[in-house]
Design a protein around this motif. Sequence first.
Motif, PDB file in Angstrom:
ATOM      1  N   CYS A  19       0.838  -1.196   0.000  1.00 10.41           N
ATOM      2  CA  CYS A  19       0.000   0.000   0.000  1.00 10.41           C
ATOM      3  C   CYS A  19       0.877   1.251   0.000  1.00 10.41           C
ATOM      4  O   CYS A  19       1.884   1.312   0.716  1.00 10.41           O
ATOM      5  N   LYS A  20       0.494   2.237  -0.784  1.00 12.56           N
ATOM      6  CA  LYS A  20       1.302   3.453  -0.977  1.00 12.56           C
ATOM      7  C   LYS A  20       1.008   4.564   0.023  1.00 12.56           C
ATOM      8  O   LYS A  20       1.621   5.620  -0.037  1.00 12.56           O
ATOM      9  N   CYS A  21       0.093   4.339   0.968  1.00 10.63           N
ATOM     10  CA  CYS A  21      -0.279   5.415   1.893  1.00 10.63           C
ATOM     11  C   CYS A  21       0.698   5.578   3.052  1.00 10.63           C
ATOM     12  O   CYS A  21       0.586   6.521   3.818  1.00 10.63           O
ATOM     13  N   GLY A  22       1.639   4.651   3.178  1.00 10.50           N
ATOM     14  CA  GLY A  22       2.577   4.705   4.285  1.00 10.50           C
ATOM     15  C   GLY A  22       2.352   3.614   5.316  1.00 10.50           C
ATOM     16  O   GLY A  22       3.194   3.369   6.165  1.00 10.50           O
ATOM     17  N   CYS A  55      -4.940  -0.446   1.560  1.00 14.65           N
ATOM     18  CA  CYS A  55      -5.701  -0.563   2.797  1.00 14.65           C
ATOM     19  C   CYS A  55      -7.036   0.155   2.574  1.00 14.65           C
ATOM     20  O   CYS A  55      -7.176   0.926   1.620  1.00 14.65           O
ATOM     21  N   PRO A  56      -8.042  -0.091   3.395  1.00 19.50           N
ATOM     22  CA  PRO A  56      -9.345   0.557   3.197  1.00 19.50           C
ATOM     23  C   PRO A  56      -9.264   2.090   3.137  1.00 19.50           C
ATOM     24  O   PRO A  56      -9.931   2.719   2.315  1.00 19.50           O
ATOM     25  N   ARG A  57      -8.422   2.683   3.987  1.00 27.74           N
ATOM     26  CA  ARG A  57      -8.303   4.151   4.013  1.00 27.74           C
ATOM     27  C   ARG A  57      -7.747   4.675   2.680  1.00 27.74           C
ATOM     28  O   ARG A  57      -8.280   5.598   2.081  1.00 27.74           O
ATOM     29  N   ASN A  58      -6.671   4.061   2.201  1.00 29.87           N
ATOM     30  CA  ASN A  58      -6.065   4.499   0.944  1.00 29.87           C
ATOM     31  C   ASN A  58      -7.000   4.248  -0.229  1.00 29.87           C
ATOM     32  O   ASN A  58      -7.085   5.067  -1.153  1.00 29.87           O
ATOM     33  N   ASN A  59      -7.725   3.134  -0.209  1.00 32.97           N
ATOM     34  CA  ASN A  59      -8.681   2.850  -1.272  1.00 32.97           C
ATOM     35  C   ASN A  59      -9.733   3.953  -1.363  1.00 32.97           C
ATOM     36  O   ASN A  59     -10.099   4.380  -2.458  1.00 32.97           O
ATOM     37  N   ALA A  60     -10.204   4.432  -0.221  1.00 32.12           N
ATOM     38  CA  ALA A  60     -11.181   5.526  -0.198  1.00 32.12           C
ATOM     39  C   ALA A  60     -10.564   6.817  -0.738  1.00 32.12           C
ATOM     40  O   ALA A  60     -11.192   7.539  -1.518  1.00 32.12           O
ATOM     41  N   VAL A  62      -8.131   7.199  -2.914  1.00 30.21           N
ATOM     42  CA  VAL A  62      -7.916   7.166  -4.362  1.00 30.21           C
ATOM     43  C   VAL A  62      -9.207   6.949  -5.148  1.00 30.21           C
ATOM     44  O   VAL A  62      -9.193   6.898  -6.370  1.00 30.21           O
ATOM     45  N   GLY A  63     -10.327   6.826  -4.443  1.00 28.93           N
ATOM     46  CA  GLY A  63     -11.616   6.667  -5.106  1.00 28.93           C
ATOM     47  C   GLY A  63     -11.888   5.256  -5.599  1.00 28.93           C
ATOM     48  O   GLY A  63     -12.661   5.055  -6.539  1.00 28.93           O
ATOM     49  N   GLY A  64     -11.272   4.255  -4.954  1.00 24.45           N
ATOM     50  CA  GLY A  64     -11.483   2.861  -5.338  1.00 24.45           C
ATOM     51  C   GLY A  64     -12.882   2.381  -4.991  1.00 24.45           C
ATOM     52  O   GLY A  64     -13.543   2.925  -4.107  1.00 24.45           O
ATOM     53  N   ALA A  65     -13.316   1.350  -5.672  1.00 24.56           N
ATOM     54  CA  ALA A  65     -14.633   0.761  -5.411  1.00 24.56           C
ATOM     55  C   ALA A  65     -14.688   0.180  -3.999  1.00 24.56           C
ATOM     56  O   ALA A  65     -13.670  -0.259  -3.461  1.00 24.56           O
ATOM     57  N   ASP A  66     -15.876   0.174  -3.423  1.00 22.89           N
ATOM     58  CA  ASP A  66     -16.045  -0.359  -2.066  1.00 22.89           C
ATOM     59  C   ASP A  66     -15.555  -1.797  -1.941  1.00 22.89           C
ATOM     60  O   ASP A  66     -15.031  -2.183  -0.912  1.00 22.89           O
ATOM     61  N   MET A  67     -15.761  -2.591  -2.969  1.00 26.27           N
ATOM     62  CA  MET A  67     -15.318  -3.994  -2.966  1.00 26.27           C
ATOM     63  C   MET A  67     -14.142  -4.197  -3.931  1.00 26.27           C
ATOM     64  O   MET A  67     -14.023  -5.240  -4.570  1.00 26.27           O
ATOM     65  N   SER A  68     -13.255  -3.213  -3.999  1.00 30.99           N
ATOM     66  CA  SER A  68     -12.117  -3.259  -4.909  1.00 30.99           C
ATOM     67  C   SER A  68     -11.289  -4.523  -4.713  1.00 30.99           C
ATOM     68  O   SER A  68     -11.046  -4.964  -3.588  1.00 30.99           O
TER      69      SER A  68
END
Length: 131
Positions: A19-22, A55-60, A62-68
């Motif tokens: 994950c790229k968020c750290g 991770c769920p936070r980073n997915n949100a 970057v605008g990823g789908a809820d079930m990415s």
Amino acid sequence: MIRDSQNKKTLFTRSELQCKCGCNSLVLAEGFAENLRQLRELFKQPMIINSCCRCPRNNAVVGGADMSYHLTNNAISKGTCAIDIARRGYDYDSSLIQWALSLGWSVGLHKRFIHIDRRVDYGQPAVIYHY
């Protein structure tokens, strides 16, 4: 880290896949590393990774789908089974897409990257789509 099955050369590093968020989360779905290794060995070209694990936070963020399929806590695949690879021109993109499709990957085309995932391993049909 994913290594070539023949000469043990590194194909993908932990830093490329995590994950790229750290948070550095790295949870791959069962069999995903092996499928990615197979694709890379047959494709025979480098792949610049834009995104793999999220991770769920980073997915949100970057605008990823809820079930990415990028999610490290994906309820379907129990880990990440998707990767986004930077586009590099017609010949490169076409070859990558052809190899991915021949191996059962789903393919999504974005103007900056090619999304591929292993949804077929979890009972979902393979798809081709544009963002």
